[in-house]
Design a protein around this motif. Structure first.
Motif, short mmCIF file in Angstrom:
data_model
loop_
_atom_site.label_atom_id
_atom_site.label_comp_id
_atom_site.label_asym_id
_atom_site.label_seq_id
_atom_site.Cartn_x
_atom_site.Cartn_y
_atom_site.Cartn_z
N LYS A 6 -2.85 0.25 -5.57
CA LYS A 6 -3.47 -0.83 -6.34
C LYS A 6 -4.21 -1.80 -5.44
N THR A 7 -3.79 -1.93 -4.19
CA THR A 7 -4.42 -2.89 -3.28
C THR A 7 -5.35 -2.23 -2.26
N ALA A 8 -5.34 -0.91 -2.18
CA ALA A 8 -6.08 -0.20 -1.13
C ALA A 8 -7.58 -0.14 -1.42
N GLU A 9 -8.34 -0.05 -0.34
CA GLU A 9 -9.76 0.25 -0.45
C GLU A 9 -9.91 1.73 -0.79
N THR A 10 -11.04 2.08 -1.39
CA THR A 10 -11.28 3.47 -1.78
C THR A 10 -11.14 4.43 -0.60
N ALA A 11 -11.65 4.03 0.56
CA ALA A 11 -11.63 4.90 1.73
C ALA A 11 -10.23 5.11 2.28
N GLU A 12 -9.29 4.24 1.92
CA GLU A 12 -7.92 4.36 2.42
C GLU A 12 -7.07 5.32 1.59
N LYS A 13 -7.46 5.58 0.36
CA LYS A 13 -6.60 6.30 -0.57
C LYS A 13 -6.33 7.76 -0.20
N PRO A 14 -7.29 8.50 0.37
CA PRO A 14 -6.96 9.87 0.79
C PRO A 14 -5.82 9.93 1.80
N MET A 15 -5.77 8.96 2.73
CA MET A 15 -4.67 8.94 3.69
C MET A 15 -3.35 8.58 3.02
N LYS A 45 -8.59 18.11 5.54
CA LYS A 45 -10.00 17.70 5.45
C LYS A 45 -10.17 16.57 4.45
N GLN A 46 -9.47 16.66 3.31
CA GLN A 46 -9.54 15.60 2.30
C GLN A 46 -9.08 14.26 2.85
N ALA A 47 -8.14 14.30 3.78
CA ALA A 47 -7.61 13.07 4.38
C ALA A 47 -8.47 12.56 5.53
N GLY A 48 -9.44 13.37 5.98
CA GLY A 48 -10.34 12.92 7.03
C GLY A 48 -10.02 13.40 8.43
N PHE A 49 -9.12 14.38 8.55
CA PHE A 49 -8.75 14.89 9.87
C PHE A 49 -9.55 16.12 10.28
N ILE A 50 -10.32 16.67 9.36
CA ILE A 50 -11.14 17.84 9.64
C ILE A 50 -12.52 17.61 9.05
N ASN A 66 -10.11 6.53 10.16
CA ASN A 66 -9.73 5.16 10.50
C ASN A 66 -8.38 4.84 9.87
N ILE A 67 -7.47 4.35 10.67
CA ILE A 67 -6.14 3.99 10.18
C ILE A 67 -6.05 2.47 10.10
N SER A 68 -6.12 1.95 8.90
CA SER A 68 -6.05 0.50 8.70
C SER A 68 -4.60 0.03 8.74
N TYR A 69 -4.43 -1.27 8.80
CA TYR A 69 -3.07 -1.82 8.79
C TYR A 69 -2.35 -1.43 7.50
N ARG A 70 -3.10 -1.31 6.39
CA ARG A 70 -2.49 -0.99 5.11
C ARG A 70 -1.96 0.46 5.11
N ILE A 71 -2.75 1.37 5.63
CA ILE A 71 -2.32 2.77 5.73
C ILE A 71 -1.10 2.87 6.64
N ALA A 102 1.91 11.59 11.25
CA ALA A 102 0.73 12.07 10.52
C ALA A 102 -0.45 11.11 10.62
N LEU A 103 -0.25 9.94 11.20
CA LEU A 103 -1.37 9.03 11.42
C LEU A 103 -2.24 9.47 12.59
N GLY A 104 -1.65 10.27 13.48
CA GLY A 104 -2.40 10.78 14.62
C GLY A 104 -2.70 9.75 15.69
N LEU A 105 -1.83 8.74 15.83
CA LEU A 105 -2.08 7.66 16.78
C LEU A 105 -0.98 7.57 17.83
#
Length: 238
Positions: free
Chosen positions: A76-85, A148-153, A165-170, A196-199
């Motif tokens: 509910k609070t996430a940006e669109t780009a954050e939701k796949p993660m 790939k959907q999550a942005g890792f490929i 990009n891994i935001s503080y929210r993710i 799974a964040l890859g950091l």
């Protein structure tokens, strides 16, 4: 093997379908109603029913389950780009084959070329002689698609490892999932959703500090002792 839980034998993590259900229902929490209305837009009743079945199997849509309640809160609070993660982090805690494929992050670096055969090798290593060659290839393609959907490929014919990009929210969602699983202190860094964040740990700690500044979690690190808790956030989630 009888206890293996995964929808990747038939589907990917189904982010697009999940997003339609979540966005339609996030204010009312009537996820079952959204599935019954076929908000995923499948062309036939059988297609809608199968989609609903796989989505429920992976994401549950049960607010009584702490992990899904957390997903709904962050969605509910996430940006669109954050939701796949967010979807990947939730799914990897539920889907055994997706969890096993985390090895893709451990064995590659951003920019490195990958192939579907990489995922096939993971399957064959963990489940020798269990899947036919055709099934193994199909599952591997589904697993690669989820990452790939999550942005890792990235890429189609030729694919390569990338880093979303891994935001503080993710990051906070990953930390919270680990906490819900019973992880505490430094054990949170080695948990499945956080890995799974890859950091690296240094970046994870910086993100934890950011989360703490935003009152999303309580984080303290002194010497060799790390303390992490979510009293305020869990109260908000209910």
């Amino acid at each position: 093997m009888s206890k293996l839980k995964s929808i990747h034998t038939s589907r990917t993590m189904m982010f697009l379908e999940l997003a339609k259900v979540m966005d339609h229902s996030i204010d009312t929490s009537d996820f079952s109603g959204s599935l019954a209305l076929n908000v995923t837009g499948k062309k036939s009743n059988s297609g809608a029913e199968k989609t609903a079945m796989y989505l429920k199997r992976l994401y549950s849509f049960d607010r009584q389950q702490p992990s899904f309640a957390a997903l709904a809160f962050f969605w509910k609070t996430a940006e669109t780009a954050e939701k796949p993660m967010l979807a990947l982090l939730y799914a990897i805690c539920v889907d055994d084959l997706l969890a096993e494929s985390l090895a893709v992050l451990e064995a590659s670096v951003p920019g490195e070329k990958l192939s579907v055969e990489f995922f096939e090798n993971i399957l064959q290593k963990n489940h020798p002689n269990h899947y036919s060659p055709n099934s193994c290839k199909s599952i591997a393609q589904n697993l690669a698609s989820s990452w790939k959907q999550a942005g890792f490929i990235a890429g189609k014919v030729s694919i390569s490892r990338t880093q979303p990009n891994i935001s503080y929210r993710i990051a906070c969602f990953a930390f919270l999932l680990a906490y819900i699983q019973g992880k505490r202190g430094d054990f949170i860094w080695s948990s499945l959703p956080v890995q799974a964040l890859g950091l690296p740990e240094s970046q994870l700690r910086n993100l934890a500090i950011e989360c703490s500044k935003r009152d999303l979690m309580e984080y303290q690190h002194a010497g060799s002792v790390t303390t992490i808790s979510f009293a305020a956030l869990l109260n908000k989630i209910g």
